[in-house]
Design an enzyme around this catalytic site. Structure first.
Site, mmCIF file in Angstrom:
data_model
loop_
_atom_site.group_PDB
_atom_site.id
_atom_site.type_symbol
_atom_site.label_atom_id
_atom_site.label_comp_id
_atom_site.label_asym_id
_atom_site.label_seq_id
_atom_site.Cartn_x
_atom_site.Cartn_y
_atom_site.Cartn_z
ATOM 1 N N ASP A 72 -1.858 -0.673 6.727
ATOM 2 C CA ASP A 72 -1.811 -0.357 8.223
ATOM 3 C C ASP A 72 -3.292 0.396 7.957
ATOM 4 O O ASP A 72 -3.023 1.297 9.135
ATOM 5 C CB ASP A 72 -0.951 0.655 7.679
ATOM 6 N N ASP B 289 0.787 -0.949 0.033
ATOM 7 C CA ASP B 289 -0.046 0.034 0.098
ATOM 8 C C ASP B 289 1.055 0.922 -0.392
ATOM 9 O O ASP B 289 2.105 0.728 0.791
ATOM 10 C CB ASP B 289 -1.267 -0.151 1.459
ATOM 11 N N THR C 198 0.523 4.776 0.856
ATOM 12 C CA THR C 198 0.645 5.664 2.317
ATOM 13 C C THR C 198 1.493 4.289 3.486
ATOM 14 O O THR C 198 0.708 4.108 3.279
ATOM 15 C CB THR C 198 -0.731 6.015 2.503
#
Length: 823
Positions: free
Chosen positions: A579, A335, A337
């Protein structure tokens, strides 16, 4: 409490959580009776009420453990099948033979002690890391919100919820602000459930959008997910190809060992009219080396040491097989970010569109920032750029708000402006809010190519909750955001490329923008981008698209899950990092789920590995540790199983030829220590960067079987020649010494092959083992202790010659197997 929220482009910002795994099987029914909801208490419980509940034991006191107890560790290491067999044989030998024939028992005691100590060290590491990462849910008491430990929640507590928070106990919703909860970990249903006041919530579910609060109605062991959480968070040594492969090997070894041992016993006690005690000693000497007892121990020690090493780097391994799994990974899905970029960002420019007044746009953005009590990364950047001001701005009021959703790709707010005008605004992905042919998209594309993130502020018609609220929204301004790159991300991507691990960046952001960011970090193939809205739905076509492209944008949570499955369908071992809440489903389905320590409760709940330092740069260490463990265990397993094979074959040959078993336990204890036990311990902990290969049992046995056969044949040939050469008193001891010399030299050559590629310490290790055996042969009291004495010159040199021929055959066989089947 810092919350976890989704930003308006599909990415997320961090917040604290607890490393607890919830893995509810499909056969479990999450629907259970809820207690009647208590009266709504907006201020929560009072201090006195909390004290009363604590006194009654109505506390969420489930001991969530990250490791086995000391008792369980001792039991698992001591009470094994092979320890039982060896223990019985050890006791027998203590009564019928000198202490030197009982050395194998002391070695097992020492090895078991090492295993207990190492796992205890791993337990301490895991326990300390679990405390570091413990969640602190926000509970409202006496009208004040405060963070407390999960174990301090009492029955009736009012627990606040925000995006990314996990429901830690069962309860009833008391407050709901567009609250959407994902119960997929419990029910298997991927679609979020909208919750309103009075609706039940179950522990183990998590918030994907909106906020609210719920009243705890079931705490402790009564909560639905309590037992699952406790069990799933334990230190475990099961469900890995390596350990299941070793179990398979041990099962077959047991089947071979039982009939062979019976035949050996009959041969030595009945057929041969020997001294009873010596017959027992030689029988035990034939049985003990058949057992590869050290292999199980060494595997546990290697895993435990791996956990300790990673723990020092603030990496929490929630399941030990995760170390092994990452060693087998050939595709890593990232991912953007939190991995390639840091959570924060800055507003670099606001471009009014269609003649919009810049001051008016500024006021809209300023008010939009106040619409969400839990601002995410994008909104926080806007708040920082346009903080709340006094004057006329105070007359703008927020009348409604809509939280961001990964499915919508935008958030919304409704205002009453200073002049009393009502307006509805949307803020989110331009390529979602604009029609496909809109001219503004060209301008946005140019910004995306620079790696900038662009949000569109648009004025909508109708209410926020109207179906298709985005349809016909009037573009008002572009908000240009700059992301902060992680300084260590480039080196990490380079590491994966060097290790032949494909990297796929999967993001909710614009594909071109993500590709530009990945390109700045040197990701190979970053120019191969694909908008997930054009991704084929057919699994096979999707797998092809996944293999051909490196960057994917506008990916929905369900698509992330489908993409992982598509890669797995092509035989790839997939690791997924994330996250945020929108990563949960993919993390759960991936072979290995990796969560950042600051990630949401939900991601940490399903991840096998949690990077508590939030550093993507830690991941190469985890991969390297897994490769070290798996590669080295595969190597040393060949040592152990070569011994098992030649021990079984020697026993069979002894039975068939009706001769005395050539070895006493002391001989094989010496050989095992010098050619297997000591070197295996060092080799198992050595650096190893080879990617783990599948089919552990097949690969090990391809080398162990021919090696064992050659060793047994050479040893028995020397023994037969010696039986014809020596005669009279002391002949059996001389024959044993000659056979021991051949077996040691052949075993040393197996060790020398396995120790490759050579380094100074590997050469030193092999040389030290050879020196140890030489010392035994030349020191008189060691000769007597181990009953080893080479008699004359012809027979010992014959033993050496047979060993040299066997070593040459070993070299040829190993190279042929390597060419035929691959290493």
């Amino acid at each position: 409490m810092t919350q976890r929220a989704l930003d308006s482009s599909g990415e997320q910002t961090p917040g604290p959580s607890r490393p607890t795994m919830i893995d509810a099987g499909a056969e479990l029914d999450p629907v259970h009776p809820m207690e009647p909801p208590p009266a709504r208490r907006p201020d929560g419980l009072s201090t006195a009420e909390v004290a009363e509940r604590v006194a009654r034991g109505e506390v969420n006191d489930v001991p969530v453990r990250s490791s086995r107890s000391i008792t369980e560790i001792v039991r698992a290491n001591v009470f094994t099948r092979f320890n039982l067999i060896i223990g019985v044989l050890w006791v027998i030998m203590l009564f019928v033979a000198p202490i030197q024939d009982s050395l194998f028992g002391f070695v097992i005691v020492a090895n078991t002690g090492i295993g207990i100590i190492q796992e205890w060290r791993a337990k301490k590491t895991l326990d300390s890391l679990a405390v570091i990462g413990e969640a602190k849910p926000t509970v409202r008491r006496d009208g004040t919100a405060a963070e407390i430990s999960t174990s301090e929640i009492v029955l009736g507590d009012l627990v606040e919820l925000g995006p990314g928070d996990k429901v830690v106990v069962d309860g009833t919703v008391s407050e709901a602000d567009s609250l959407e909860i994902d119960e997929s970990l419990l029910t298997g249903e991927a679609d979020p459930v909208i919750k309103r006041a009075g609706d039940p919530v179950m522990s183990g579910s998590f918030v994907v959008a909106g906020g609210g609060a719920f009243t705890a109605t079931k705490v402790g062991r009564e909560a639905y997910a309590a037992q699952l959480a406790e069990e799933a968070s334990r230190f475990t040594l099961v469900h890995s190809e390596l350990r299941s492969g070793i179990s398979t090997i041990l099962k077959y070894v047991t089947w071979m060992m039982v009939p062979t041992a019976i035949g050996l016993i009959i041969s030595q006690l009945v057929v041969k009219d020997n001294n009873f005690k010596e017959s027992v000693a030689r029988t035990v000497g034939g049985i003990v080396p058949m057992i590869p007892e050290g292999l199980v121990l060494l595997t546990s020690v290697a895993f435990a040491i791996g956990v300790v090493r990673l723990g020092r780097k603030q990496c929490l391994v929630q399941e030990l097989p995760a170390i092994e799994g990452l060693a087998r990974v050939d595709v890593v899905c990232l991912d953007k970010t939190g991995t390639l970029t840091e959570g924060g960002m800055d507003v670099t420019e606001v471009r009014p569109l269609n003649g919009s007044d810049e001051a008016y746009v500024t006021q809209v953005l300023r008010t939009f920032g106040s619409s969400d009590p839990r601002p995410n990364a994008s909104l926080q950047a806007i708040i920082d750029a346009y903080p709340a001001a006094g004057g006329d701005a105070e007359s703008w009021t927020v009348t409604d708000a809509m939280p961001f959703s990964s499915a919508r790709k935008y958030s919304g707010a409704a205002f009453t402006e200073a002049d009393g005008t009502d307006s509805v605004w949307l803020l989110g992905a331009p390529d979602v809010l604009l029609s496909e042919g809109d001219a503004t998209l060209t301008e946005i594309e140019q910004l995306n190519e620079q790696g900038l993130r662009v949000l569109l502020l648009a004025r909508a018609e109708g209410s926020l909750d109207a179906p298709g609220a985005a349809a016909g929204a009037a573009p008002t301004a572009l908000v240009v955001l700059e992301q902060r790159l992680r300084p260590d991300a480039g080196d990490t991507l380079a590491y994966f490329a060097d290790q032949n691990v494909a990297t796929k960046v999967i993001s909710g952001d614009n594909a071109v923008s993500v590709g530009a960011v990945a390109g700045k970090l040197g990701l190979a193939g970053s120019e191969n981008t694909l908008d997930a809205r054009r991704l084929p739905t057919d699994p096979d076509e999707m797998a092809t698209a996944m293999e051909e492209n490196a960057v994917f944008g506008r990916v929905t949570p369900q698509q992330k899950r489908d993409m992982v499955a598509a890669l797995q369908s092509r035989g790839h071992t997939v690791a997924m990092t994330g996250d945020g809440v929108n990563d949960v489903l993919a993390l759960k389905d991936a072979d290995i789920g990796v969560s950042m320590g600051s990630g949401s409760e939900a991601t940490r709940a399903v991840a096998q590995i949690v990077l508590l330092n939030n550093s993507f740069a830690t991941l190469p260490s985890v991969v390297a540790e897994g490769r070290r463990v798996i590669g080295n265990i595969t190597r040393v397993a060949t040592l152990f199983l070569t011994k098992t094979v030649y021990s079984v074959l020697l026993a069979i040959l002894v039975v068939c030829f009706q001769v005395e078993y050539p070895f006493l336990p002391r001989h094989l204890t010496l050989l095992s220590t010098l050619t297997i036990g000591v070197p295996a311990f060092f080799l198992a902990l050595a650096p190893n960067k080879e990617r783990a290969q599948p089919h552990f049992v097949r690969r090990v046995m391809r080398y162990a079987i021919p090696s064992g056969v050659i060793a047994a044949a050479a040893t028995f040939a020397t023994y037969l020649v010696a039986r014809h050469y020596y005669s009279g008193e002391g002949a059996l001891e001389a024959e044993t010494s000659a056979a021991t010399l051949t077996l040691f030299l052949v075993s040393m050559w197996v060790l020398a092959i396995i120790a490759r590629p050579y380094t100074w310490w590997r050469v030193g290790l092999v040389a030290a083992m050879g020196l140890g055996f030489l010392i035994v042969l030349v020191v008189p009291w060691l000769q007597d202790f181990f009953a080893l004495k080479l008699v004359g010159a012809p027979m010992p040199w014959t033993a050496v010659g047979i060993a040299v021929a066997a070593a040459a055959l070993l070299e040829f066989t190993w190279r042929w197997v390597g060419r035929r089947f691959g290493m």
